[in-house]
Design a protein around this motif. Structure first.
Motif, PDB file in Angstrom:
ATOM      1  N   LYS A   1       0.547   4.335  -2.611  1.00  0.00           N
ATOM      2  CA  LYS A   1      -0.790   4.320  -3.204  1.00  0.00           C
ATOM      3  C   LYS A   1      -1.367   5.732  -3.236  1.00  0.00           C
ATOM      4  O   LYS A   1      -1.230   6.494  -2.274  1.00  0.00           O
TER       5      LYS A   1
ATOM      6  N   GLU B   1       0.814  -1.221   0.000  1.00  0.00           N
ATOM      7  CA  GLU B   1       0.000   0.000   0.000  1.00  0.00           C
ATOM      8  C   GLU B   1       0.844   1.267   0.000  1.00  0.00           C
ATOM      9  O   GLU B   1       0.307   2.369  -0.165  1.00  0.00           O
TER      10      GLU B   1
ATOM     11  N   ASN C   1      -3.054   8.098  -0.059  1.00  0.00           N
ATOM     12  CA  ASN C   1      -2.830   7.710   1.345  1.00  0.00           C
ATOM     13  C   ASN C   1      -1.612   8.399   1.969  1.00  0.00           C
ATOM     14  O   ASN C   1      -1.272   8.146   3.129  1.00  0.00           O
TER      15      ASN C   1
ATOM     16  N   GLN D   1       4.327   0.548  -4.215  1.00  0.00           N
ATOM     17  CA  GLN D   1       3.825   1.347  -5.330  1.00  0.00           C
ATOM     18  C   GLN D   1       4.570   2.673  -5.470  1.00  0.00           C
ATOM     19  O   GLN D   1       4.276   3.463  -6.361  1.00  0.00           O
TER      20      GLN D   1
END
Length: 411
Positions: free
Chosen positions: A348, A345, A351, A390
């Motif tokens: 991302k 995550e 966030n 990511q």
């Protein structure tokens, strides 16, 4: 705190006791004494310009280097009432002050010692363990991040009983919190506490045991009206004009455990330490490399602060092979700057996570050869691992392994 207790209870330990940096070269009364050590080394990295915790980052277009890792010159004196220690570090980057402190003790109250000046923060085991005696080339990534250069300015009271509780030692320090610099950027002071037990002679002097616990309590001043806290799966911004000048919590809990034993195959030791808590950091950016986003600050951070829950630990295993001068080394350390987010995550959209939240694990292995009582050769390789994210530039494991060949002379 429950994790700390569980860590102490469930691990089976093994270790060598530290040569304490917060002490003169010997406790015996002596006039001026000069000691020190020189570490010269060659390093080969897996790729050019890597961010490295093995002696600092590599230059942009270089994957190899010769360097003076440490060049320490220590001057100390001990009399009936006081100790004084002054230490310099000279490398290719210049000369820096490392230690400068005075210790006071009373002959009738020998259990207490008062220290003032620049000294190692008394947190855990590896921070105060001298690099001149440590078998491994560097401290674990987590401690290099939380306490870069190990030292701070302040005052400390130490307690070391000589009779019934002679295995106990305790330290309580009040420090600036800004590390190896006199430029404390706020009026708040940090507290460091350490409690240790050392049993250096067990089972007919074939075994040694040590364990302890530590606490660090402090703050980092916010210089902007916004800071970020973690909620659900990402960071959320808290914006308020009153956040300018607000002090955000910096808190660590640590535990360490050591054991060493002599056996027919040689001398075996194992050292382990665990730390967790809250670390104010910043976001990784084009000017801030990911791993350095959670580094403790020695000057006022101008960027928005990020409050991260972290943990980290290391295992150090050494084995002196039979009665030879060869010692095998094996180490594993982990630092997770943000335990509340999964690697998949990180980066991302929306966030607010960055490369500053990535977890790293390092497997190290090597060999030392004690040429004589003063000269030691170390060959050591570190395999550094990070999981894919990511975040740009971190979609796969970085090629940042490092091999080190070091020659050390200690006098």
């Amino acid at each position: 705190m429950k994790k700390i207790i569980a860590y102490l209870i469930t691990l089976t330990p093994f270790t060598l006791f530290a040569q304490n940096n917060n002490a003169p070269s010997s406790k015996d009364i002596h006039d001026i004494k000069i000691t020190g050590y020189l570490q010269t080394q060659y390093q080969k990295a897996q790729s050019n310009g890597i961010v490295s915790f093995s002696g600092g980052d590599f230059s942009q277009n270089s994957d190899s280097r010769f360097m003076i890792r440490r060049g320490r010159l220590k001057i100390d004196r001990v009399d009936e009432y006081s100790n004084i220690v002054f230490q310099l570090d000279a490398t290719q980057n210049g000369v820096n002050l490392m230690d400068a402190f005075i210790q006071l003790h009373l002959p009738k109250v020998e259990s207490f010692l008062l220290t003032g000046g620049l000294f190692n923060r008394p947190f855990g085991y590896s921070i105060i363990y001298s690099s001149g005696y440590r078998d491994f080339p560097e401290r674990a990534r987590v401690f290099q991040t939380l306490m870069p250069r190990e030292r701070d300015l302040g005052a400390m009271i130490s307690y070391k009983p000589h009779q019934v509780l002679k295995y106990l030692s305790a330290d309580l320090a009040v420090i600036n919190g800004s590390g190896l610099t006199a430029r404390d950027y706020d009026s708040k002071k940090d507290i460091v506490a350490n409690l240790a037990f050392d049993f250096d002679s067990l089972a007919n002097k074939t075994m040694s045991l040590g364990f302890g616990a530590s606490y660090y309590g402090g703050t980092v001043r916010s210089n902007t009206d916004t800071y970020f806290t973690f909620k659900d799966h990402g960071f959320v911004a808290l914006t308020n004009s009153q956040n300018v000048g607000k002090n955000l919590k910096r808190e660590y809990y640590g535990a360490n455990l050591q054991f060493q034993f002599a056996n027919p195959l040689g001398k075996t030791s194992f050292k382990t330490e665990y730390v967790e808590g809250t670390q104010p950091g910043i976001a990784a950016s084009t000017t801030v490399n990911g791993p350095t986003a959670s580094t403790s600050f020695n000057s006022q951070p101008a960027s928005n602060l990020y409050l991260r829950k972290f943990n980290g630990y290391y295992f150090w295993f050494t084995h002196q092979i039979a009665k030879t001068n060869l010692t095998a080394l094996l180490a594993y350390d982990v630092y997770d700057p943000n335990t509340e987010v999964k690697e998949a995550e990180i980066g991302k959209a929306g966030n607010n996570t960055t490369a500053g939240d990535i977890k790293y694990a390092t497997l190290g292995y090597g060999l030392t050869y004690a040429i004589n009582g003063r000269i030691k050769l170390t060959l050591y390789n570190e395999h550094v691992k990070n999981n894919p994210t990511q975040a740009n530039g971190y979609q796969e494991d970085l090629k940042d392994d490092v091999f080190t060949a070091r020659l050390q002379y200690r006098w």
